[in-house]
Design an enzyme around this catalytic site. Structure first.
Site, PDB file in Angstrom:
ATOM      1  N   GLN A  78      -2.848 -12.289   7.758  1.00 15.85           N
ATOM      2  CA  GLN A  78      -3.193 -11.384   8.860  1.00 15.85           C
ATOM      3  C   GLN A  78      -4.335 -11.934   9.723  1.00 15.85           C
ATOM      4  O   GLN A  78      -4.530 -11.488  10.845  1.00 15.85           O
ATOM      5  CB  GLN A  78      -3.568 -10.005   8.310  1.00 15.85           C
ATOM      6  CG  GLN A  78      -2.388  -9.188   7.796  1.00 15.85           C
ATOM      7  CD  GLN A  78      -1.920  -9.609   6.411  1.00 15.85           C
ATOM      8  OE1 GLN A  78      -2.598 -10.358   5.712  1.00 15.85           O
ATOM      9  NE2 GLN A  78      -0.752  -9.140   6.006  1.00 15.85           N
ATOM     10  N   TYR A 193       8.217   0.565   1.566  1.00 17.04           N
ATOM     11  CA  TYR A 193       7.399   1.364   0.669  1.00 17.04           C
ATOM     12  C   TYR A 193       7.496   2.798   1.151  1.00 17.04           C
ATOM     13  O   TYR A 193       6.621   3.320   1.786  1.00 17.04           O
ATOM     14  CB  TYR A 193       5.962   0.866   0.657  1.00 17.04           C
ATOM     15  CG  TYR A 193       5.880  -0.585   0.265  1.00 17.04           C
ATOM     16  CD1 TYR A 193       5.994  -0.950  -1.068  1.00 17.04           C
ATOM     17  CD2 TYR A 193       5.720  -1.578   1.214  1.00 17.04           C
ATOM     18  CE1 TYR A 193       5.961  -2.279  -1.446  1.00 17.04           C
ATOM     19  CE2 TYR A 193       5.671  -2.901   0.851  1.00 17.04           C
ATOM     20  CZ  TYR A 193       5.796  -3.245  -0.476  1.00 17.04           C
ATOM     21  OH  TYR A 193       5.756  -4.558  -0.829  1.00 17.04           O
ATOM     22  N   ASP A 246       5.957   0.011  -6.726  1.00 17.59           N
ATOM     23  CA  ASP A 246       4.693  -0.063  -5.984  1.00 17.59           C
ATOM     24  C   ASP A 246       4.588   1.149  -5.060  1.00 17.59           C
ATOM     25  O   ASP A 246       5.371   1.278  -4.111  1.00 17.59           O
ATOM     26  CB  ASP A 246       4.694  -1.370  -5.163  1.00 17.59           C
ATOM     27  CG  ASP A 246       3.348  -1.661  -4.526  1.00 17.59           C
ATOM     28  OD1 ASP A 246       2.460  -0.778  -4.567  1.00 17.59           O
ATOM     29  OD2 ASP A 246       3.183  -2.775  -3.990  1.00 17.59           O
ATOM     30  N   HIS A 248       2.036   1.688  -3.210  1.00 18.60           N
ATOM     31  CA  HIS A 248       1.437   1.105  -2.007  1.00 18.60           C
ATOM     32  C   HIS A 248       0.499   2.069  -1.301  1.00 18.60           C
ATOM     33  O   HIS A 248       0.401   2.073  -0.074  1.00 18.60           O
ATOM     34  CB  HIS A 248       2.525   0.605  -1.047  1.00 18.60           C
ATOM     35  CG  HIS A 248       2.255  -0.782  -0.546  1.00 18.60           C
ATOM     36  ND1 HIS A 248       1.624  -1.010   0.653  1.00 18.60           N
ATOM     37  CD2 HIS A 248       2.500  -1.987  -1.072  1.00 18.60           C
ATOM     38  CE1 HIS A 248       1.518  -2.314   0.841  1.00 18.60           C
ATOM     39  NE2 HIS A 248       2.034  -2.932  -0.191  1.00 18.60           N
ATOM     40  N   GLU A 298      -4.402  -5.727  -5.805  1.00 20.76           N
ATOM     41  CA  GLU A 298      -4.051  -6.803  -4.872  1.00 20.76           C
ATOM     42  C   GLU A 298      -4.943  -6.805  -3.633  1.00 20.76           C
ATOM     43  O   GLU A 298      -5.073  -7.830  -2.974  1.00 20.76           O
ATOM     44  CB  GLU A 298      -2.574  -6.732  -4.483  1.00 20.76           C
ATOM     45  CG  GLU A 298      -2.225  -5.628  -3.507  1.00 20.76           C
ATOM     46  CD  GLU A 298      -0.739  -5.581  -3.183  1.00 20.76           C
ATOM     47  OE1 GLU A 298       0.063  -5.568  -4.124  1.00 20.76           O
ATOM     48  OE2 GLU A 298      -0.395  -5.560  -1.999  1.00 20.76           O
ATOM     49  N   ARG A 319      -4.214  -6.977 -10.718  1.00 16.27           N
ATOM     50  CA  ARG A 319      -3.244  -7.545  -9.776  1.00 16.27           C
ATOM     51  C   ARG A 319      -3.861  -8.469  -8.738  1.00 16.27           C
ATOM     52  O   ARG A 319      -3.246  -8.713  -7.711  1.00 16.27           O
ATOM     53  CB  ARG A 319      -2.603  -6.378  -9.004  1.00 16.27           C
ATOM     54  CG  ARG A 319      -1.556  -5.619  -9.711  1.00 16.27           C
ATOM     55  CD  ARG A 319      -0.211  -6.265  -9.634  1.00 16.27           C
ATOM     56  NE  ARG A 319       0.355  -6.270  -8.296  1.00 16.27           N
ATOM     57  CZ  ARG A 319       1.131  -7.244  -7.835  1.00 16.27           C
ATOM     58  NH1 ARG A 319       1.402  -8.298  -8.571  1.00 16.27           N
ATOM     59  NH2 ARG A 319       1.645  -7.163  -6.621  1.00 16.27           N
ATOM     60  N   HIS A 348      -1.044 -11.263  -7.906  1.00 19.25           N
ATOM     61  CA  HIS A 348      -0.263 -11.047  -6.691  1.00 19.25           C
ATOM     62  C   HIS A 348       0.414 -12.362  -6.291  1.00 19.25           C
ATOM     63  O   HIS A 348      -0.265 -13.382  -6.169  1.00 19.25           O
ATOM     64  CB  HIS A 348      -1.230 -10.584  -5.591  1.00 19.25           C
ATOM     65  CG  HIS A 348      -0.590  -9.960  -4.410  1.00 19.25           C
ATOM     66  ND1 HIS A 348      -0.911 -10.330  -3.120  1.00 19.25           N
ATOM     67  CD2 HIS A 348       0.317  -8.969  -4.300  1.00 19.25           C
ATOM     68  CE1 HIS A 348      -0.212  -9.587  -2.275  1.00 19.25           C
ATOM     69  NE2 HIS A 348       0.533  -8.754  -2.959  1.00 19.25           N
ATOM     70  N   GLU A 375       4.306 -11.919 -10.406  1.00 20.34           N
ATOM     71  CA  GLU A 375       5.149 -11.549  -9.263  1.00 20.34           C
ATOM     72  C   GLU A 375       5.740 -12.819  -8.663  1.00 20.34           C
ATOM     73  O   GLU A 375       5.056 -13.822  -8.514  1.00 20.34           O
ATOM     74  CB  GLU A 375       4.304 -10.826  -8.204  1.00 20.34           C
ATOM     75  CG  GLU A 375       5.115 -10.405  -6.987  1.00 20.34           C
ATOM     76  CD  GLU A 375       4.270  -9.650  -5.952  1.00 20.34           C
ATOM     77  OE1 GLU A 375       3.031  -9.741  -6.017  1.00 20.34           O
ATOM     78  OE2 GLU A 375       4.863  -8.979  -5.094  1.00 20.34           O
TER      79      GLU A 375
HETATM   80 MG    MG Z   1       1.695  -4.437  -4.119  1.00 14.39          MG
END
Ligand code: MG
Length: 441
Positions: A78, A193, A246, A248, A298, A319, A348, A375
């Protein structure tokens, strides 16, 4: 085989202390010692560069030994250009001329060199340097990094696969497919999500609020359909497959607690991110009401975020995203802390981790006793060509090669051809409620 005193001292790593001085010039012990230490000649960092490939940032550290370099993941998709600037303007002049063998000291001094710390930009830059230094150390020792971390606890890293479906039938097909391909763990999500029943034309768009590309998520349909999704997949895909999900962070904390309690009966492997990191205080309330395993972290950047959750035994899987916490050096300490509190790892590992980053995850996965699950997302053949040595997959297991260091290199010519993403491509789109209220994250 009988050993003389000098050989014994040498084999104990005490050759130098044991007194190489005074040995005859032709003494074989001297020759062996020289051979063993030849790779550890004094070394300096000569360059630190951030290379951008698509959505990925990789830091390459070069040394005074021709050809000896390391790679580390610094991917913050990002804000890639800000990390690139941090590497070029601050980390590069900081590191040039220093000894790449002193990983911990370089990490500690770079970490505090900005005085203000623990943010995602500087942590990613630091991770690029840190992982590259572990890569270099492994190459110098002629050992894969997992050997430097204590050696293998398992033959490969078991992974979970993402299974998203627009409806229950599509999701069921994808889970069956993953099981056929050898996966034992799958993450099940309907749509992204949120729920598939979401309107494509929410009220805020009709009213001209927000942007046309903003996403919409209503908590009610999501909260109602998720237990049904678990029930359906358990019923159609069997008892053996481990199910992950998840949340989220997208619902109110008390609704998340209610949902996690309802899911307990379906025996999830873990439920991830029930709350945003700003709501860590809710984990105690959640723990008191359900034994559903919880994964979190994460989005964490700072020890302030993970220490209490681990030492309070409030989560089951940590995570963190290795580059977001500052690299391999930090993650191995988190793993060591977590081991004493029965918390397992679930680093993650989505598409915004570079191949050296996936390798760093896997080296740690192999070496720590409290590994939980890794993951995994598909890595394209094109990316594998740019990064030779990228970890491979077989029957749901992630495998590393046995090359010294992290085992991943970069073809800079192909990387330049692939180019870097336009910075807008990695942006996290706003998600809103029906009336336009922005949802976290
Ligand atoms: Mg996640």
């Amino acid at each position: 085989m009988a050993m003389n005193r000098r050989e014994l001292l040498f084999n104990l790593g005490l050759g130098a202390v044991g007194g190489l001085t005074g040995l005859p010039a032709d003494d074989p012990t001297r020759e062996r010692y020289a051979a063993a230490t030849r790779g550890l000649a004094p070394l300096k960092i000569t360059d630190v560069r951030c290379i951008r490939v698509r959505n990925l940032n990789v830091v390459k550290v070069e040394t005074s030994e021709p050809g000896l370099h390391g790679l580390g993941c610094a991917t913050f998709q990002q804000r890639p250009m800000v990390v690139e600037t941090a590497v070029r303007e601050y980390l590069r002049p900081f590191a040039i001329g220093r000894d790449p063998d002193q990983i911990e000291d370089l990490w500690q001094t770079a970490y505090t060199s900005s005085y203000w710390r623990n943010g995602p930009v500087l942590n990613n830059a630091l991770s690029g340097l840190d992982q590259a230094l572990w890569d270099i150390k492994g190459k110098r020792a002629n050992l894969p990094v997992y050997q430097l971390l204590g050696g293998k606890c398992r033959f490969a890293a078991d992974t979970y696969r993402h299974c998203h479906g627009r409806d229950l039938t599509e999701l069921e097909d994808r889970v069956h497919q993953a099981i056929e391909q050898g996966w034992r763990h799958v993450r099940i999500q309907l749509g992204g999500y949120g729920s598939p029943q979401l309107s494509r034309d929410p009220d805020f768009k009709a009213a001209g609020f927000g942007s046309a590309s903003d996403e919409f998520m209503a908590p009610g349909p999501y909260l109602r359909v998720t237990p049904k999704m678990f029930e359906h997949i358990r019923h159609t895909c069997g008892e053996e497959v481990e199910l992950l999900h998840d949340i989220h962070e997208r619902v109110a904390p008390i609704d998340a607690i209610n949902l996690v309690k309802q899911l307990e009966v379906h025996r999830p492997f873990f439920i991830e991110d029930p709350f945003p990191p700003e709501m860590n205080g809710y984990f105690k309330m959640l723990r008191e009401q359900t034994s559903t395993p919880i994964a979190m972290g994460e989005l964490f950047n700072s020890p302030h975020e993970w220490v209490d959750l681990i030492t309070g035994r409030l989560i089951d899987f940590i995570r963190v995203h290795l580059s977001q916490v500052g690299g391999l050096s930090v993650a191995r300490k988190i793993a060591a802390l977590a081991e004493w509190f029965g918390v397992r790892s679930a680093w993650h590992g989505p598409g915004d981790v570079s191949p050296p980053g996936h390798a760093a995850n896997a080296h740690l996965d192999l070496a720590i006793h409290n590994f939980g699950i890794q993951e995994y997302v598909d890595i394209s053949d094109e990316l594998r060509e740019i990064f030779p040595g990228t970890p491979t997959m077989e029957k749901g297991y992630m495998h590393l090669n046995e090359a010294p260091g992290l085992g991943v290199d970069i073809n800079e010519e192909l990387a330049a051809k692939a180019g870097a993403w336009d910075t807008g491509q990695g942006l996290w789109k706003p998600v809103r409620r029906r009336d336009g209220t922005a949802v976290r994250p």
